[in-house]
Design a protein around this motif. Structure first.
Motif, PDB file in Angstrom:
ATOM      1  N   ALA A  54      54.813  44.203  18.961  1.00 21.47           N
ATOM      2  CA  ALA A  54      55.534  43.899  17.742  1.00 21.47           C
ATOM      3  C   ALA A  54      54.977  42.629  17.099  1.00 21.47           C
ATOM      4  O   ALA A  54      54.867  42.522  15.888  1.00 21.47           O
ATOM      5  N   SER A  55      54.628  41.639  17.911  1.00 21.50           N
ATOM      6  CA  SER A  55      54.033  40.423  17.401  1.00 21.50           C
ATOM      7  C   SER A  55      52.562  40.658  17.116  1.00 21.50           C
ATOM      8  O   SER A  55      51.870  41.302  17.889  1.00 21.50           O
ATOM      9  N   THR A  56      52.074  40.158  15.972  1.00 15.84           N
ATOM     10  CA  THR A  56      50.673  40.363  15.625  1.00 15.84           C
ATOM     11  C   THR A  56      49.793  39.210  16.081  1.00 15.84           C
ATOM     12  O   THR A  56      48.593  39.235  15.868  1.00 15.84           O
ATOM     13  N   THR A  57      50.386  38.195  16.684  1.00 19.17           N
ATOM     14  CA  THR A  57      49.630  37.053  17.181  1.00 19.17           C
ATOM     15  C   THR A  57      49.841  36.911  18.679  1.00 19.17           C
ATOM     16  O   THR A  57      50.968  37.021  19.167  1.00 19.17           O
ATOM     17  N   THR A  58      48.752  36.687  19.402  1.00 22.33           N
ATOM     18  CA  THR A  58      48.841  36.507  20.848  1.00 22.33           C
ATOM     19  C   THR A  58      47.737  35.569  21.293  1.00 22.33           C
ATOM     20  O   THR A  58      46.799  35.297  20.534  1.00 22.33           O
ATOM     21  N   THR A  59      47.823  35.069  22.501  1.00 22.86           N
ATOM     22  CA  THR A  59      46.773  34.199  23.022  1.00 22.86           C
ATOM     23  C   THR A  59      45.657  35.037  23.627  1.00 22.86           C
ATOM     24  O   THR A  59      45.912  35.926  24.448  1.00 22.86           O
ATOM     25  N   LEU A  60      44.443  34.767  23.204  1.00 22.09           N
ATOM     26  CA  LEU A  60      43.270  35.428  23.764  1.00 22.09           C
ATOM     27  C   LEU A  60      42.601  34.469  24.747  1.00 22.09           C
ATOM     28  O   LEU A  60      42.400  33.287  24.442  1.00 22.09           O
ATOM     29  N   HIS A  61      42.278  34.976  25.939  1.00 20.66           N
ATOM     30  CA  HIS A  61      41.653  34.195  26.998  1.00 20.66           C
ATOM     31  C   HIS A  61      40.249  34.720  27.258  1.00 20.66           C
ATOM     32  O   HIS A  61      40.057  35.936  27.410  1.00 20.66           O
ATOM     33  N   ALA A  62      39.273  33.830  27.330  1.00 19.95           N
ATOM     34  CA  ALA A  62      37.890  34.208  27.645  1.00 19.95           C
ATOM     35  C   ALA A  62      37.566  33.792  29.070  1.00 19.95           C
ATOM     36  O   ALA A  62      37.933  32.698  29.509  1.00 19.95           O
ATOM     37  N   TRP A  63      36.853  34.678  29.799  1.00 17.31           N
ATOM     38  CA  TRP A  63      36.586  34.480  31.227  1.00 17.31           C
ATOM     39  C   TRP A  63      35.115  34.704  31.534  1.00 17.31           C
ATOM     40  O   TRP A  63      34.392  35.364  30.765  1.00 17.31           O
ATOM     41  N   ALA A  64      34.690  34.212  32.701  1.00 24.91           N
ATOM     42  CA  ALA A  64      33.305  34.405  33.132  1.00 24.91           C
ATOM     43  C   ALA A  64      33.237  34.587  34.639  1.00 24.91           C
ATOM     44  O   ALA A  64      34.057  34.052  35.388  1.00 24.91           O
ATOM     45  N   THR A  65      32.235  35.357  35.060  1.00 27.10           N
ATOM     46  CA  THR A  65      31.899  35.530  36.469  1.00 27.10           C
ATOM     47  C   THR A  65      30.389  35.732  36.532  1.00 27.10           C
ATOM     48  O   THR A  65      29.787  36.173  35.537  1.00 27.10           O
ATOM     49  N   PRO A  66      29.732  35.398  37.636  1.00 27.09           N
ATOM     50  CA  PRO A  66      28.280  35.605  37.689  1.00 27.09           C
ATOM     51  C   PRO A  66      27.907  37.053  37.391  1.00 27.09           C
ATOM     52  O   PRO A  66      28.506  37.989  37.927  1.00 27.09           O
ATOM     53  N   ALA A  67      26.932  37.230  36.507  1.00 26.21           N
ATOM     54  CA  ALA A  67      26.486  38.572  36.145  1.00 26.21           C
ATOM     55  C   ALA A  67      25.666  39.182  37.267  1.00 26.21           C
ATOM     56  O   ALA A  67      24.995  38.478  38.027  1.00 26.21           O
ATOM     57  N   PHE A  68      25.720  40.489  37.382  1.00 22.62           N
ATOM     58  CA  PHE A  68      24.938  41.286  38.333  1.00 22.62           C
ATOM     59  C   PHE A  68      25.389  41.039  39.774  1.00 22.62           C
ATOM     60  O   PHE A  68      26.001  41.888  40.392  1.00 22.62           O
ATOM     61  N   VAL A  69      25.062  39.857  40.303  1.00 23.25           N
ATOM     62  CA  VAL A  69      25.373  39.544  41.700  1.00 23.25           C
ATOM     63  C   VAL A  69      25.750  38.071  41.803  1.00 23.25           C
ATOM     64  O   VAL A  69      25.440  37.275  40.921  1.00 23.25           O
ATOM     65  N   ASP A  70      26.417  37.704  42.890  1.00 20.46           N
ATOM     66  CA  ASP A  70      26.713  36.295  43.125  1.00 20.46           C
ATOM     67  C   ASP A  70      25.407  35.507  43.170  1.00 20.46           C
ATOM     68  O   ASP A  70      24.416  35.956  43.747  1.00 20.46           O
ATOM     69  N   GLY A  71      25.418  34.344  42.571  1.00 22.76           N
ATOM     70  CA  GLY A  71      24.220  33.521  42.544  1.00 22.76           C
ATOM     71  C   GLY A  71      23.388  33.696  41.291  1.00 22.76           C
ATOM     72  O   GLY A  71      22.414  32.975  41.089  1.00 22.76           O
ATOM     73  N   SER A  72      23.764  34.647  40.437  1.00 27.29           N
ATOM     74  CA  SER A  72      23.030  34.849  39.190  1.00 27.29           C
ATOM     75  C   SER A  72      23.168  33.621  38.301  1.00 27.29           C
ATOM     76  O   SER A  72      24.242  33.025  38.215  1.00 27.29           O
ATOM     77  N   PRO A  73      22.088  33.204  37.608  1.00 26.86           N
ATOM     78  CA  PRO A  73      22.177  32.057  36.704  1.00 26.86           C
ATOM     79  C   PRO A  73      22.756  32.418  35.340  1.00 26.86           C
ATOM     80  O   PRO A  73      22.805  31.585  34.442  1.00 26.86           O
ATOM     81  N   VAL A  74      23.180  33.671  35.174  1.00 28.77           N
ATOM     82  CA  VAL A  74      23.766  34.146  33.925  1.00 28.77           C
ATOM     83  C   VAL A  74      25.170  34.659  34.221  1.00 28.77           C
ATOM     84  O   VAL A  74      25.404  35.274  35.262  1.00 28.77           O
ATOM     85  N   ASP A  75      26.093  34.407  33.305  1.00 28.22           N
ATOM     86  CA  ASP A  75      27.469  34.858  33.500  1.00 28.22           C
ATOM     87  C   ASP A  75      27.797  36.070  32.647  1.00 28.22           C
ATOM     88  O   ASP A  75      27.354  36.181  31.494  1.00 28.22           O
ATOM     89  N   HIS A  76      28.610  36.960  33.232  1.00 28.09           N
ATOM     90  CA  HIS A  76      29.244  38.022  32.454  1.00 28.09           C
ATOM     91  C   HIS A  76      30.535  37.458  31.881  1.00 28.09           C
ATOM     92  O   HIS A  76      31.237  36.686  32.537  1.00 28.09           O
TER      93      HIS A  76
END
Length: 300
Positions: A30-52
């Motif tokens: 019903a409300s048209t406004t909400t809080t958007l949260h952005a998240w990250a985790t290592p991409a592909f595998v643990d230890g990756s230097p790039v985040d998903h």
């Protein structure tokens, strides 16, 4: 073949895709406004230097839903952003993976990118990153969702805190290489959002689009305007080259895209030198990074 046609060609069963998309269409709050949260985790595998990266309407530090079905049941929203489902985040130096959060326009976010649907199965969940690794990666798609957090003088949030972000935006820009399609999507979805009842008026002023790469480059190279100009010119050439379609009925393999991207980053390293490259991009010039996940691009 256009990007849209190519995306449709590789899309799975349309009935299945529609089923995923329907999850979001029946959940508009019903409300048209909400809080958007952005998240990250290592991409592909643990230890990756790039985040998903991905976006939610809930704080997964408080509400840890095990899968997207639980998210739907709770009447919440999860944007996969060309990745798998992640109940929580976490990257080096940031144990929760929380990148940013702000109030945003839910109708605009869900129009720009379909929520609660895997982009590998539902074309609407791709925004205008029609072909993963070609038009952009998860960073650009998460930014498209977060576009709904902007307004007036406030630029939208981005996932600029993710590792590898400056490399991906050097090549793909803030919102991906499909600029005309993205502009059309904004116009269409903004018009639709204006029709939704809103507290405090009906206007939705045009907002500026952030360019985190250029902002950081200008900061680092403030005393070297000529080098800055050459870098930004190179970036324009890089994006024009990356936007050029490889004639094929199927998307290029991840190995080819990662090799191309590395070559483009190497060109920037040759221009800047090792010290300035690391300051501009946030990682050493001799570190090899893969921006395209083979498991998402469909490589065997």
């Amino acid at each position: 073949m256009t990007a849209e046609a190519c995306a449709a060609k590789i899309a799975p069963d349309p009935v299945e895709a529609r089923r995923f998309a329907d999850r979001s269409e029946g959940l508009m709050a019903a409300s048209t406004t909400t809080t958007l949260h952005a998240w990250a985790t290592p991409a592909f595998v643990d230890g990756s230097p790039v985040d998903h990266t991905w976006v939610t309407t809930f704080d997964n530090r408080k509400f840890n839903y095990p899968d997207v079905e639980a998210v739907v049941s709770a009447k919440k929203y999860y944007w996969f952003c060309w990745g798998a489902y992640h109940p929580s985040g976490g990257i080096p130096g940031n144990s929760t993976g929380a990148l940013a959060s702000r109030k945003g326009k839910l109708p605009l976010a869900t129009c720009l990118v379909v929520a609660n649907a895997d982009a590998r199965q539902a074309p609407g969940a791709r925004g205008t990153i029609f072909i993963y690794g070609v038009d952009g990666v998860c960073h650009q798609l998460a930014n498209q969702v977060l576009y709904a957090t902007g307004g007036g003088r406030s630029a939208p949030l981005t996932v600029s805190g993710a590792r590898g972000y400056l490399a991906s935006t050097f090549i793909y820009g803030t919102y991906g290489l499909q600029r005309s399609a993205w502009a059309a999507s904004i116009a269409r979805c903004s018009a639709a959002a204006r029709k939704m009842p809103r507290a405090g008026g009906t206007g939705m002023p045009k907002q500026s689009e952030p360019d985190d790469f250029e902002t950081n480059a200008r900061r680092v190279l403030a005393d070297e305007p000529q080098l800055l100009a050459r870098l930004l010119s190179l970036r324009g050439e890089v994006q024009s080259f990356a936007a050029h379609r490889i004639p094929s009925s199927a998307p290029p393999p991840a190995e080819m895209l990662n090799s191309r991207n590395q070559h483009l980053l190497d060109e920037a390293a040759r221009l800047l030198g090792k010290e300035k490259f690391e300051k501009v991009f946030g990682f050493p010039a001799d570190q090899r990074i893969n921006l395209v996940d083979p498991s998402v691009s469909g490589d065997k």
